[in-house]
Design a protein around this motif. Structure first.
Motif, PDB file in Angstrom:
ATOM      1  N   LYS A 191     -33.768 -15.763  -3.429  1.00  0.00           N
ATOM      2  CA  LYS A 191     -32.499 -16.377  -3.846  1.00  0.00           C
ATOM      3  C   LYS A 191     -31.366 -16.095  -2.842  1.00  0.00           C
ATOM      4  O   LYS A 191     -30.248 -15.757  -3.212  1.00  0.00           O
ATOM      5  CB  LYS A 191     -32.100 -15.877  -5.239  1.00  0.00           C
ATOM      6  N   SER A 193     -28.407 -17.022  -0.659  1.00  0.00           N
ATOM      7  CA  SER A 193     -27.446 -18.126  -0.732  1.00  0.00           C
ATOM      8  C   SER A 193     -26.138 -17.703  -0.075  1.00  0.00           C
ATOM      9  O   SER A 193     -25.889 -16.523   0.178  1.00  0.00           O
ATOM     10  CB  SER A 193     -27.190 -18.529  -2.195  1.00  0.00           C
ATOM     11  N   THR A 194     -25.298 -18.744   0.243  1.00  0.00           N
ATOM     12  CA  THR A 194     -23.983 -18.514   0.870  1.00  0.00           C
ATOM     13  C   THR A 194     -22.886 -18.833  -0.125  1.00  0.00           C
ATOM     14  O   THR A 194     -23.050 -19.649  -1.040  1.00  0.00           O
ATOM     15  CB  THR A 194     -23.797 -19.390   2.104  1.00  0.00           C
ATOM     16  N   SER A 195     -21.757 -18.185   0.097  1.00  0.00           N
ATOM     17  CA  SER A 195     -20.566 -18.457  -0.714  1.00  0.00           C
ATOM     18  C   SER A 195     -19.354 -18.051   0.114  1.00  0.00           C
ATOM     19  O   SER A 195     -19.470 -17.424   1.168  1.00  0.00           O
ATOM     20  CB  SER A 195     -20.610 -17.672  -2.038  1.00  0.00           C
ATOM     21  N   TRP A 206     -28.306 -12.209  -2.327  1.00  0.00           N
ATOM     22  CA  TRP A 206     -29.736 -12.395  -2.512  1.00  0.00           C
ATOM     23  C   TRP A 206     -30.231 -11.480  -3.633  1.00  0.00           C
ATOM     24  O   TRP A 206     -29.517 -10.581  -4.086  1.00  0.00           O
ATOM     25  CB  TRP A 206     -30.489 -12.112  -1.211  1.00  0.00           C
ATOM     26  N   LEU A 267     -31.483 -18.788   6.368  1.00  0.00           N
ATOM     27  CA  LEU A 267     -30.856 -20.066   6.035  1.00  0.00           C
ATOM     28  C   LEU A 267     -29.791 -20.348   7.095  1.00  0.00           C
ATOM     29  O   LEU A 267     -29.309 -19.437   7.771  1.00  0.00           O
ATOM     30  CB  LEU A 267     -30.263 -20.075   4.619  1.00  0.00           C
ATOM     31  N   GLN A 269     -26.067 -22.188   8.022  1.00  0.00           N
ATOM     32  CA  GLN A 269     -24.800 -22.554   7.377  1.00  0.00           C
ATOM     33  C   GLN A 269     -23.734 -22.743   8.456  1.00  0.00           C
ATOM     34  O   GLN A 269     -23.628 -21.939   9.386  1.00  0.00           O
ATOM     35  CB  GLN A 269     -24.359 -21.453   6.402  1.00  0.00           C
TER      36      GLN A 269
END
Length: 1515
Positions: A191, A193-195, A206, A267, A269
């Motif tokens: 999991k 992910s970026t924010s 993660w 990932l 970005q």
């Protein structure tokens, strides 16, 4: 003790079965177990404790101390049987050595649940390996016979300690353990992910994997640049990132050893793009603008541009930092925002915004009114869109005034009179700063009235008038002048003065000045100025004496009606006080003047306003008095001198006229300023009359004074004294004068010893004899005429001398002794001269009178002698005699050459002797040889033998010199064929052939100019220790037995140079390579280098250089060259070559860039460059920064780029490639043609302007082009460039047709096709001075003046209207129009406009006027007999309109009667009975009244019941 051999090393698979074999052997041997135990065991040694008296019997390498036996040199991990002999018996002890430790234990592979171990086998033998691992307290193990081992089912991210131990063949004995600790890999995170994505940071989160993870390693990658961070948490924020960049983020779980990592999870970005900067707006128009900004840092995919007005939003995406936004509303405020979007086409930066108003539209209907000398009013119509206010500007002479107004009207005061102002109105948008385009017009204010009119320095035909303008300016002035004798004339000027010429002299003139500015005029008051009168004419002296002068003159040439007087002044020319006389006469006499004095007489005419003409002057002198005491005296044969006293009343400016005359007339006429003179160039011996006259001026002469004078005669000429013999001289002479009568000559002779003797003669010759030889005499001759002697003529000469006799001479090698007898009489000296051939070799005057020695003669020469006797100019030579000197002996005999069989000798020729006048005799061995040469070769001699040789000189007359002798030896023979058989850098081996085979010779070998020499009996020699690259001269001499050596045999040889040092090569350009290298060892001055070039020339080429640098030119461009470099000594001998390779640079090409006349393509061509090119690269760049690149083969010569933007500049470069080099051409730019504009519309026309509008050129970016507007009339053509799609053509000629075309002008001045409109005609100017010339009842005559800038072919439209009805619309070509068939008494309005050939019409000029009222034509009158005396008038209402009638009876009061229709009746009362009256009736109208209709009418007598008696009226 028995010894056993040490067991051999065996293979491992053999060792595995060894325990079984040993066990079998042990059983078979029936060896009982001793029961002894090993005290210590290691890998190669076993120590056993045994019973006393036990001895080991099967090993040699042991040591026994008491009851302890130590066996060494054993193999690790091996079972040994130790046989012991003990008391009482034998026994065996089986023991194993400790296995060796394993080597290089390492983890070969790790996963999340397994560890793969590997190691190197231990030395010696082992049965198996025991592998153990533990995690906390849990221990597990496995046995493996060999490495590697894979241990599975482990827990992820857990630390395990792995131990490996080798076990001996007994399966019990273990070696030392080797351990390693290793974590299993952690599991992957999930999991990811970026924010919180920012411009410089991204937050990652993660889910942790199973197992214990102490921290995570986070990697950030951009363009292979990595950034690593660690975190103990399952989230992290990555900072210090670049905006708008795509980063790849990887997260890896790391175990407690800080190195064992799980598989990465990644990932990608983009960071948020940064905001744009330098956001600005430009090229703002009424409907468009351009936005530009600076790109933010980082990569940007595109930009989103938004603009909002009144809640309406528009969006557009662009790829560059520029956008042109059309179709906006004028004068409106828009909010523009730009957002940068990253490469993922979705990540957006923060918006940057600005607000901007579009430009307001231009005002319309701009006009001016209420014009005065200092003010005017402007009005206009507001433009479309929102307007905040207007800026009104007016400019004159670079002075600008501004005023803002809120309405479309302004009154502007405080202007200057007569000035043309340019007024501009600019609409300003709601932001109070964005301005629309200005709309301008030019207007004159009315000029001021000229004043202060004056005239300065009037002439007799000119007047210069000056005036001033109280304020303001004018375009020009009109100056009017009139007089009673001429009509008024008008002249124009732009200055405040004017010179009028061609005027009548002495006349009073009326003058006015009118200021003119544009259409406005203002005239001054009338002033009067007179011209000067003409001057008097033909002033002259009528009569003069030595004390008076009479002066007359003619009256001035002027109009006879002009009266003048005269002002006369006179004064001495040298004085400063004048006297004046006024007179109306044209003559005057001056008396009491000084004699011989120059006076100046001046006369001027005086006319109107006291103006005087120019002064006319006449200068003249009174007559002077004569000179006094005139005297004359002779000076020379052609001159006399005159002297005199000054005349009475002498003046310093007097001159004197001197005249010389003879019987033939005037001989000389001179004027002098002094009281004497000398007259030259007269005839010798002549009589003259001399006259002297005093001169005061060119026409003032005194009475002449006369005297007589005479010149001297000339001396005799060509007086010659000629020596006839040694004792006589003859004199001759000539007369210098013309025949002036009889001459007498006085002749004299003188000599130092005799004194002077004289005589006279009338002949021109005389002879003197019995003189002394060689003696000097002086002679004089004087000519006498009329008793006047001439100057003395003299002559000098000698008698001839006698010659010497009996001459004799006796000689030596260098002198002659000469004797002679002396000559008779006098002489200055005797000179002896000696000749050789014809040249004088000796000349001298001897000290002795009869002998001398002639020395310094040359030996062996024949000489001639002459003795010359000298007296005065005469020289007498004796007879010639000859003799010779003795020859000199030869000098310095030298041996020129000695050989084995000959001697060649030479000797210096005798000193001071001429070749050809002597020979030599050579004596040798009893032989005698005569020769003219100074050398001899004696041959057929024996080698190494001595010879005696002597030489003598034999000269003229067979005279012989003393002999010179010499002894000489012949030489031994020399070697032959001397050469080198081998040459190195330090050695030379010489070989040669001996002189002959009979003799045994010793040879001397010498290295010239060195200390190296050696003797040898051999015919070869090796000379070593030489320096490389050096020129050595070697000599070999045969040494003879007699002490004389043969001539040396030489050879010069160079040692070879060493090779050069390392070579560095660089390509300088397309055809040149620069090479440099280090010098070879033992470098010598004079070294050179040969560079052999191949591979890049048509043929192999050699180039020689003197230094360690070579510039190799003329190579083929773009080619790989081979350079082989040889070192060379001075003679060219070469060392071993060194080779290197180097490419030349390819040549640049010169691109030819053409648009092919299109608006969508660019063609690039180039010529093949010299040399080689491996490929081409062609780049095309646009102004927006985009580039297109094409890579082409070496055969390509052109490239075409299509689908380009019209009207854009493209820059092309062509790059050539060869080897490591590339050469880019100079950039060449060209542009595509712009698109043509759309249809042209004529928006408005005035007398001097045409307003145009056209559709914009399609597909073109605003700001990248302009429009070229060309407008052409029959007389001129003009071109303007404009940036908008409108143009106001100003300063045009009125009433003129123009052909107008518009073309788009793109970059580089490229012009599109034109769009044209033809024959657009400006409005003509309106007519001037429209006037009602005359009116009648049914006609009106109009007149006007031609409009300004009138042109042939103009017509005039005349529209006649009354009320609202159009009566007539007609055209005429003249400036007069008669309107006929009008209604009498009606108000008409006449509108006149100018028409051009095509019907273009000017603005109207209007005038209104009424026709005359129509007269009454049927007036009748009756005088009824009534009680009151009345006249009854009746008439019909006349044609047309009227406002009534006026009736007058005689001089009575006029009565006004209203109009009536159709018939009118009116009674006139208050009259007398029976009286004749004149009744007049006039129709009244809105204009002129009608003509008066006058009729006679008589009143009645009275009523019949009434009688008039005696003046009484009785009823």
């Amino acid at each position: 003790m028995r010894s056993f051999s040490r067991p051999r090393r065996v293979r491992v698979n053999t060792l595995l079965v060894l325990p079984l074999l040993l066990k079998i052997l042990h059983v078979q041997s029936n060896c009982s177990d001793c029961g002894f135990k090993a005290e210590t065991t290691n890998t190669t040694e076993i120590t056993i404790a045994v019973a006393p008296f036990c001895t080991l019997t099967n090993f040699n390498n042991f040591q026994q101390i008491n009851s302890t036996i130590t066996v060494s040199g054993l193999i690790p991990g091996t079972i040994y049987t130790f046989n012991l002999t003990c008391n009482p018996g034998n026994c065996c002890v089986p023991l194993a050595t400790t296995p060796d430790v394993i080597r290089s234990l390492y983890v070969a592979e790790v996963t999340t649940s397994s560890v793969f171990l590997n190691w190197s086998d231990s030395q010696g033998y082992h049965s198996f390996y025991k592998v153990q691992w533990n995690n906390n307290n849990e221990v597990k193990s496995v046995s493996k016979t060999s490495a590697p081992v894979n241990i599975s089912n482990l827990t992820t991210a857990t630390a395990y300690t792995f131990t490996v131990t080798a076990v001996a063949a007994d399966n019990i004995t273990e070696g030392a353990a080797v351990s390693i600790t290793q974590f299993t890999r952690p599991d992957v995170i999930t999991k990811l992910s970026t924010s919180d994505i920012g411009t410089s940071s991204v937050s990652l989160t993660w889910s942790p994997p199973l197992g214990n993870i102490p921290f995570y390693r986070v990697k950030c990658n951009y363009n292979n640049v990595f950034q690593n961070q660690t975190t103990n948490f399952s989230s992290i924020t990555i900072v210090n990132l670049l905006p708008g960049i795509q980063y790849t983020f990887s997260v890896i779980a790391v175990t407690g050893d800080n190195k064992t990592e799980g598989a990465p999870i990644s990932l990608s970005q983009f960071t948020r793009p940064d905001v744009i900067t330098n956001f600005s707006v430009s090229q703002i128009t009424t409907s468009s603008l351009s936005l530009t900004w600076s790109a933010p840092q980082g990569n940007i995919s595109f930009y989103i541009v938004q603009w909002i007005y009144n809640n309406n939003t528009n969006n557009q995406t662009v790829n560059s930092a520029y956008i042109y936004i059309p179709s906006l509303l004028p004068g409106v405020q828009y909010t523009f925002s730009v957002i940068a979007v990253a490469g993922d086409n979705k990540t957006r930066g923060a918006p940057v915004s600005l607000s901007q108003f579009t430009r307001p539209d231009v005002i319309t209907n701009f006009s001016v009114s209420q014009i005065t000398t200092s003010s005017l009013s402007l009005t206009w119509s507001a433009p479309q869109g929102n307007i905040s206010f207007y800026i009104v500007q007016w400019i004159y002479n670079n002075n600008t005034n501004n005023q803002t107004v809120n309405s479309s009207y302004i009154y502007i005061p405080s202007l200057l009179p007569g000035v043309q102002y340019t007024f501009s109105v600019i609409a300003v948008a709601g932001d109070n700063k964005t301005r629309g385009a200005p709309v301008s017009l030019s207007q004159f204010t009315k000029p001021a009235k000229p004043g202060n009119i004056s005239s300065i320095n009037p002439g007799n035909s000119t007047l210069t008038i000056y005036w001033s303008l109280p304020q303001g300016n004018v375009v020009w002035y009109e100056v009017n002048i009139a007089s009673y004798s001429s009509n008024m004339t008008s002249n124009s000027t732009s200055s405040t003065n004017y010179t009028m010429s061609g005027l009548s002299a002495g006349i009073l003139n009326n003058i006015t000045v009118t200021s003119v500015s544009g259409p406005f005029r203002n005239t001054s008051d009338v002033v009067q100025f007179a011209t000067k009168p003409n001057p008097p004419a033909n002033i002259r002296i009528q009569e003069k004496t030595n004390s008076s002068v009479s002066l007359v003159w003619d009256r001035p040439l002027m109009d006879a009606s002009v009266n003048v007087t005269f002002n006369i002044t006179y004064m001495p020319a040298k004085g400063n006080i004048s006297q004046s006389i006024a007179s109306s006469q044209n003559h005057i006499q001056f008396t009491g003047l000084v004699s011989g004095t120059q006076y100046c007489y001046c006369v001027a005419a005086v006319g109107w306003q006291g103006l005087s003409s120019s002064t006319v002057c006449q200068g003249d002198s009174t007559l002077p008095n004569p000179v006094q005491n005139l005297k004359a005296s002779s000076v020379s044969i052609n001159s006399i001198r005159l002297d005199w006293g000054s005349p009475a009343g002498f003046q310093p400016y007097y001159t004197y006229q001197v005249q010389i005359t003879n019987a033939s007339g005037l001989v000389e006429n001179v004027t002098v300023a002094q009281n004497y003179t000398e007259i030259l160039n007269l005839v010798p011996g002549s009589r003259y009359n001399a006259t002297v006259t005093t001169i005061a001026s060119s026409n003032a002469y005194s009475v002449s004074q006369v005297t007589i004078c005479q010149t001297k005669p000339r001396p005799v000429g060509n007086l010659t004294a000629m020596a006839v013999s040694t004792t006589a001289i003859n004199l001759t002479w000539t007369s210098q004068d013309y025949d002036q009568g009889s001459y007498l000559y006085l002749v004299s002779i003188s000599q130092s010893d005799l004194g002077r003797q004289g005589t006279n003669t009338t002949d021109k010759r005389f002879s003197f004899s019995n003189l002394i030889p060689g003696t000097s005499y002086n002679f004089t001759v004087i000519a006498v005429v009329n008793g006047v002697p001439s100057d003395t003529a003299t002559a000098l000469n000698f008698t001839k001398p006698e010659k010497a006799t009996n001459i004799m001479a006796v000689g030596t090698t260098s002198s002659l002794i000469v004797t002679w007898n002396s000559p008779k009489g006098n002489y200055e000296f005797v000179r002896i001269t000696v000749y050789s051939n014809i040249s004088v070799v000796y000349t001298q005057i001897p000290l002795s009178s009869n002998s001398t020695v002639v020395s310094n003669l040359r030996p062996g020469q024949l000489y001639s002698l002459i003795l010359s006797t000298k007296s005065g100019p005469f020289q007498v030579d004796s007879d010639m005699m000859q003799n010779a000197t003795y020859p000199n002996p030869p000098n310095s005999i030298q041996v020129e050459q000695q050989t084995t069989n000959s001697i060649n000798i030479s000797w210096e020729r005798p000193v001071n002797m001429d070749i050809g006048q002597y020979d030599f005799i050579v004596y040798s061995q009893g032989n005698k040889t005569r020769s003219s040469n100074n050398w001899i070769n004696l041959g057929n001699l024996t080698s190494a033998t001595g010879y005696n040789i002597s030489v003598v000189t034999i000269g003229l007359m067979a005279y012989m010199s003393t002999p010179v002798a010499l002894q000489v030896f012949t030489l031994p023979k020399s070697i032959s064929q001397l050469h080198a058989s081998e040459i190195t850098a330090s050695n030379v081996t010489l070989v040669w052939e001996p002189p002959d085979s009979r003799d045994v010779y010793q040879y001397l070998i010498t290295v010239v100019n060195t200390n190296v020499s050696l003797d040898t009996w051999n015919t070869s020699a090796n000379i070593g220790g030489l320096q490389s690259g050096t020129n050595y001269t070697f000599s070999v001499i045969t040494q003879g037995h007699s002490g004389f050596n043969a001539s040396a045999t030489f050879t010069s040889l160079f040692t070879r140079p060493y090779s050069i040092g390392p070579v560095d090569s660089n390509a300088l350009n397309t055809t040149a390579v620069y090479l440099n290298w280090t010098r070879p060892p033992e470098y010598q001055n004079g070294y050179s280098y040969r560079v052999e070039i191949s591979g890049c020339l048509p043929a192999v080429k050699n180039q020689s250089v003197q230094t360690e640098v070579a510039h190799i030119a003329g190579l083929i461009p773009g080619t790989n060259c081979s350079f082989r470099i040889y070192s060379q000594a001075a003679n060219g001998i070469e060392g071993t070559p060194v080779t290197t390779f180097q490419y030349t640079m390819p040549e640049k090409v010169v691109p030819h860039v053409s648009n092919g006349g299109t608006n969508h393509s660019i063609a690039v061509e180039w010529d093949s460059p010299r040399g080689n090119v491996e490929k081409y690269g062609v780049s095309l760049r646009s102004p927006q920064g985009g580039a297109v690149y094409q890579e082409l083969t070496s055969t390509a010569r052109s490239c075409l780029f299509t689908n380009l933007t019209a009207g854009s500049i493209y820059t092309v470069t062509v790059e050539t490639f060869s080897g490591p080099f590339s050469e880019q051409s100079n950039p060449v730019s060209n542009a595509t043609y712009p698109n043509k504009p759309g249809h042209i519309t004529v928006q408005n026309k005035t007398t001097n302007t045409i307003s145009l509008e056209w559709m914009d050129a399609p597909g073109m970016d605003n700001g990248s082009f302009t429009y070229m507007v060309t407008y052409q009339s029959a007389m001129s053509m003009e071109t303007r460039n404009v940036s908008r799609n409108t143009a106001d053509l100003s300063s045009l000629d009125s009433g003129t047709s123009y052909n107008i075309s518009v073309a788009t002008v793109g970059p580089m001045g490229l012009v599109s096709e034109t769009v044209a409109v033809f024959l657009v005609t400006t409005k003509p100017e309106q007519v001037q001075f429209l006037n009602i010339n005359s009116t009648s009842a049914e006609e009106v005559v109009l007149t006007w003046s031609k409009p300004i800038d009138f042109k042939s072919g103009y017509l005039y439209r005349v529209v006649t209207t009354y009320s609202t009805n159009s009566v007539m619309n007609t055209t005429t070509s003249t400036e007069t129009y008669r309107a006929v068939h009008l209604i009498p008494g009606t108000l008409y309005t006449f509108m006149i406009s100018t028409l051009t050939w095509d019907g273009t019409e000017s603005s109207n000029v209007l005038v209104s006027n009424c026709t005359d009222a129509a007269p009454v034509l049927d007036l009748t009158c009756q005088g009824p007999d009534l009680t009151a005396a009345v006249l009854t008038l009746s008439w019909s209402n006349p044609k047309g309109l009227n406002k009534g009638f006026e009736v007058q009876v005689m001089d009575n009061v006029t009565e006004s009667i209203p109009t009536c229709d159709p018939t009118c009746t009116h009674n006139v009362a208050g009259l007398s009975y029976n009286t004749q009256y004149s009744v007049s009736l006039q129709t009244q109208g809105c204009g002129k009244s009608s003509a008066i209709n006058e009729i006679p009418c008589k009143t009645g007598i009275t009523d019949s019941s009434s009688v008039l008696i005696a003046g009484w009226f009785i009823q």
